[in-house]
Motif scaffolding. Structure first.
Motif, PDB file in Angstrom:
ATOM      1  N   VAL A  27       0.857  -1.187   0.000  1.00  0.00           N
ATOM      2  CA  VAL A  27       0.000   0.000   0.000  1.00  0.00           C
ATOM      3  C   VAL A  27       0.891   1.235   0.000  1.00  0.00           C
ATOM      4  O   VAL A  27       1.890   1.282   0.723  1.00  0.00           O
ATOM      5  CB  VAL A  27      -0.910   0.034   1.246  1.00  0.00           C
ATOM      6  CG1 VAL A  27      -1.686   1.349   1.316  1.00  0.00           C
ATOM      7  CG2 VAL A  27      -1.867  -1.142   1.265  1.00  0.00           C
ATOM      8  N   TRP A  29       0.271   5.222   0.783  1.00  0.00           N
ATOM      9  CA  TRP A  29      -0.793   6.043   1.379  1.00  0.00           C
ATOM     10  C   TRP A  29      -0.363   7.507   1.455  1.00  0.00           C
ATOM     11  O   TRP A  29       0.743   7.815   1.919  1.00  0.00           O
ATOM     12  CB  TRP A  29      -1.105   5.534   2.781  1.00  0.00           C
ATOM     13  CG  TRP A  29      -2.147   6.319   3.516  1.00  0.00           C
ATOM     14  CD1 TRP A  29      -1.928   7.339   4.417  1.00  0.00           C
ATOM     15  CD2 TRP A  29      -3.563   6.181   3.415  1.00  0.00           C
ATOM     16  NE1 TRP A  29      -3.117   7.839   4.884  1.00  0.00           N
ATOM     17  CE2 TRP A  29      -4.136   7.132   4.289  1.00  0.00           C
ATOM     18  CE3 TRP A  29      -4.396   5.342   2.682  1.00  0.00           C
ATOM     19  CZ2 TRP A  29      -5.522   7.276   4.423  1.00  0.00           C
ATOM     20  CZ3 TRP A  29      -5.767   5.472   2.827  1.00  0.00           C
ATOM     21  CH2 TRP A  29      -6.318   6.429   3.689  1.00  0.00           C
ATOM     22  N   ASP A  41      -0.918  10.310  12.551  1.00  0.00           N
ATOM     23  CA  ASP A  41      -0.748   9.442  13.710  1.00  0.00           C
ATOM     24  C   ASP A  41      -1.537   9.970  14.905  1.00  0.00           C
ATOM     25  O   ASP A  41      -2.120   9.199  15.675  1.00  0.00           O
ATOM     26  CB  ASP A  41       0.731   9.328  14.076  1.00  0.00           C
ATOM     27  CG  ASP A  41       1.507   8.452  13.101  1.00  0.00           C
ATOM     28  OD1 ASP A  41       0.871   7.681  12.362  1.00  0.00           O
ATOM     29  OD2 ASP A  41       2.746   8.546  13.078  1.00  0.00           O
ATOM     30  N   LEU A  46      -6.667   5.328  10.633  1.00  0.00           N
ATOM     31  CA  LEU A  46      -6.596   3.893  10.333  1.00  0.00           C
ATOM     32  C   LEU A  46      -5.441   3.270  11.101  1.00  0.00           C
ATOM     33  O   LEU A  46      -4.380   3.895  11.255  1.00  0.00           O
ATOM     34  CB  LEU A  46      -6.387   3.659   8.838  1.00  0.00           C
ATOM     35  CG  LEU A  46      -7.553   3.965   7.896  1.00  0.00           C
ATOM     36  CD1 LEU A  46      -7.068   3.961   6.452  1.00  0.00           C
ATOM     37  CD2 LEU A  46      -8.681   2.972   8.077  1.00  0.00           C
ATOM     38  N   ASP A  47      -5.631   2.056  11.566  1.00  0.00           N
ATOM     39  CA  ASP A  47      -4.567   1.287  12.208  1.00  0.00           C
ATOM     40  C   ASP A  47      -3.978   0.365  11.152  1.00  0.00           C
ATOM     41  O   ASP A  47      -4.506  -0.716  10.878  1.00  0.00           O
ATOM     42  CB  ASP A  47      -5.137   0.492  13.386  1.00  0.00           C
ATOM     43  CG  ASP A  47      -4.058  -0.301  14.122  1.00  0.00           C
ATOM     44  OD1 ASP A  47      -2.913  -0.364  13.633  1.00  0.00           O
ATOM     45  OD2 ASP A  47      -4.369  -0.866  15.193  1.00  0.00           O
ATOM     46  N   TRP A  48      -2.873   0.790  10.552  1.00  0.00           N
ATOM     47  CA  TRP A  48      -2.320   0.031   9.438  1.00  0.00           C
ATOM     48  C   TRP A  48      -1.752  -1.302   9.866  1.00  0.00           C
ATOM     49  O   TRP A  48      -1.677  -2.240   9.069  1.00  0.00           O
ATOM     50  CB  TRP A  48      -1.261   0.859   8.710  1.00  0.00           C
ATOM     51  CG  TRP A  48      -1.867   1.918   7.860  1.00  0.00           C
ATOM     52  CD1 TRP A  48      -1.805   3.273   8.033  1.00  0.00           C
ATOM     53  CD2 TRP A  48      -2.677   1.713   6.690  1.00  0.00           C
ATOM     54  NE1 TRP A  48      -2.520   3.914   7.059  1.00  0.00           N
ATOM     55  CE2 TRP A  48      -3.054   2.995   6.214  1.00  0.00           C
ATOM     56  CE3 TRP A  48      -3.114   0.591   6.006  1.00  0.00           C
ATOM     57  CZ2 TRP A  48      -3.849   3.156   5.077  1.00  0.00           C
ATOM     58  CZ3 TRP A  48      -3.902   0.741   4.878  1.00  0.00           C
ATOM     59  CH2 TRP A  48      -4.257   2.019   4.427  1.00  0.00           C
ATOM     60  N   ALA A  51      -5.031  -3.147   9.477  1.00  0.00           N
ATOM     61  CA  ALA A  51      -5.659  -3.045   8.155  1.00  0.00           C
ATOM     62  C   ALA A  51      -4.832  -3.720   7.072  1.00  0.00           C
ATOM     63  O   ALA A  51      -5.386  -4.220   6.089  1.00  0.00           O
ATOM     64  CB  ALA A  51      -5.885  -1.581   7.800  1.00  0.00           C
ATOM     65  N   ALA A  52      -3.520  -3.723   7.223  1.00  0.00           N
ATOM     66  CA  ALA A  52      -2.637  -4.282   6.190  1.00  0.00           C
ATOM     67  C   ALA A  52      -1.584  -5.177   6.831  1.00  0.00           C
ATOM     68  O   ALA A  52      -0.390  -5.024   6.615  1.00  0.00           O
ATOM     69  CB  ALA A  52      -1.982  -3.152   5.405  1.00  0.00           C
ATOM     70  N   VAL A  57       3.235  -1.183   4.169  1.00  0.00           N
ATOM     71  CA  VAL A  57       2.550   0.083   3.923  1.00  0.00           C
ATOM     72  C   VAL A  57       3.603   1.180   3.841  1.00  0.00           C
ATOM     73  O   VAL A  57       4.430   1.332   4.754  1.00  0.00           O
ATOM     74  CB  VAL A  57       1.541   0.407   5.044  1.00  0.00           C
ATOM     75  CG1 VAL A  57       0.898   1.770   4.800  1.00  0.00           C
ATOM     76  CG2 VAL A  57       0.471  -0.679   5.133  1.00  0.00           C
ATOM     77  N   ARG A  59       4.123   5.099   3.763  1.00  0.00           N
ATOM     78  CA  ARG A  59       3.537   6.413   4.008  1.00  0.00           C
ATOM     79  C   ARG A  59       4.615   7.461   3.736  1.00  0.00           C
ATOM     80  O   ARG A  59       5.806   7.182   3.851  1.00  0.00           O
ATOM     81  CB  ARG A  59       3.050   6.513   5.450  1.00  0.00           C
ATOM     82  CG  ARG A  59       2.023   5.455   5.829  1.00  0.00           C
ATOM     83  CD  ARG A  59       1.805   5.419   7.328  1.00  0.00           C
ATOM     84  NE  ARG A  59       1.233   6.666   7.804  1.00  0.00           N
ATOM     85  CZ  ARG A  59       1.512   7.194   9.008  1.00  0.00           C
ATOM     86  NH1 ARG A  59       2.372   6.626   9.817  1.00  0.00           N
ATOM     87  NH2 ARG A  59       0.931   8.326   9.375  1.00  0.00           N
ATOM     88  N   THR A 259     -10.912   0.618   9.964  1.00  0.00           N
ATOM     89  CA  THR A 259      -9.755  -0.278   9.874  1.00  0.00           C
ATOM     90  C   THR A 259     -10.180  -1.675   9.441  1.00  0.00           C
ATOM     91  O   THR A 259      -9.571  -2.273   8.541  1.00  0.00           O
ATOM     92  CB  THR A 259      -9.026  -0.339  11.223  1.00  0.00           C
ATOM     93  OG1 THR A 259      -8.404   0.935  11.481  1.00  0.00           O
ATOM     94  CG2 THR A 259      -7.946  -1.416  11.217  1.00  0.00           C
TER      95      THR A 259
END
Length: 267
Positions: A27, A29, A41, A46-48, A51-52, A57, A59, A259
């Motif tokens: 991901v 983001w 934060d 979302l709590d990555w 979620a992933a 992820v 960022r 999430t």
């Protein structure tokens, strides 16, 4: 916020954070206008880690935001230009295909990336889509006014605007919402902030005809009570994009489901 690396693109260096691991498609983001990884934060959208959980992820702070390098001109900050940055960042990190996502400005960035390189975007996670088309002109005027106040050093007027603005419905009981906004404004580099507001005033979402060409599956996450991110934009995207799921949050409990919804969508 730890584990931040510096990644050089053609004309700007971005602050980037990679979290998690796994073999599933990564991901990438993007955050919203005037925000940053650090600000997100604090918001806890979302709590990555959940979620992933099966993938990396990525960022990053967009140009002229957070810990990334400042760019030179307002036109460097239009959403199609930021999509070019995202695709270039993927190249630098050796990522060919990815899930593009983001909130507000980051949502718009993901859409433009999907238009520019549809073969590279596996899915879209589109949170709080911003004003667009017929609602964009009024928001453009707001951004230009805010930029002018920043350039003139009129912080009292901007602080008063924060105090008068409604809080999005899911945060209605959060006493810290406006306090965080005030703290961010006072701590910001006001010249940089004026620059990105003027850039935001130059841009809009892709045209409806262009959006209809995006076949990438998408999840849309909207909330009520926020004129800068009207539910009407999310509903229009839901109608225009061929393969979407839409969730609208009006309470903190609704928001807490995001999430899990993203985790389910990615799975």
């Amino acid at each position: 916020m730890g584990g931040v690396e510096r990644v050089r693109l053609d004309d700007v260096t971005l602050a980037v954070q990679r979290i998690g691991a796994g073999t599933a498609t990564p991901v990438i983001w993007g955050h919203g206008l005037s925000s940053s990884m650090e600000s997100e934060d604090e918001l806890g959208l979302l709590d990555w880690a959940v979620a992933a959980a099966d993938r990396t992820v990525v960022r990053y702070d967009a140009r002229s935001h957070g810990a990334s390098e400042r760019s030179a001109a307002p036109s460097d900050h239009t959403w199609d230009r930021l999509a070019d940055d995202q695709l270039a960042l993927a190249d630098r990190l050796g990522i060919d295909r990815y899930v593009a996502g983001g909130a507000s400005m980051g949502c718009a960035t993901a859409l433009f990336a999907a238009l520019a390189a549809p073969e590279r975007i596996e899915r879209l996670v589109l949170a709080i889509p911003p004003t667009a088309w017929e609602t964009r002109a009024a928001q453009t005027s707001v951004y230009e006014t805010m930029a002018g106040l920043l350039e003139a050093g009129e912080l009292d007027a901007l602080l008063a605007g924060i105090d008068d603005a409604p809080v999005p419905d899911p945060f209605g009981a959060d006493d810290r919402w406006k306090e965080r906004s005030r703290e961010r404004l006072l701590a910001a580099d006001h010249d940089r902030l004026a620059l990105v507001f003027r850039g935001a005033a130059l841009t809009d979402l892709p045209t409806p005809d262009d959006l209809r060409t995006i076949a990438t599956p998408a999840v849309l996450l909207a909330w009520t009570g926020d004129s800068g991110h009207p539910v009407a934009t999310a509903e229009a995207l839901h109608d225009l994009l061929p393969d979407t799921r839409l969730h609208v949050a009006s309470t903190a409990d609704d928001l807490s489901r995001w999430t899990a919804l993203v985790a389910e969508f990615l799975a």
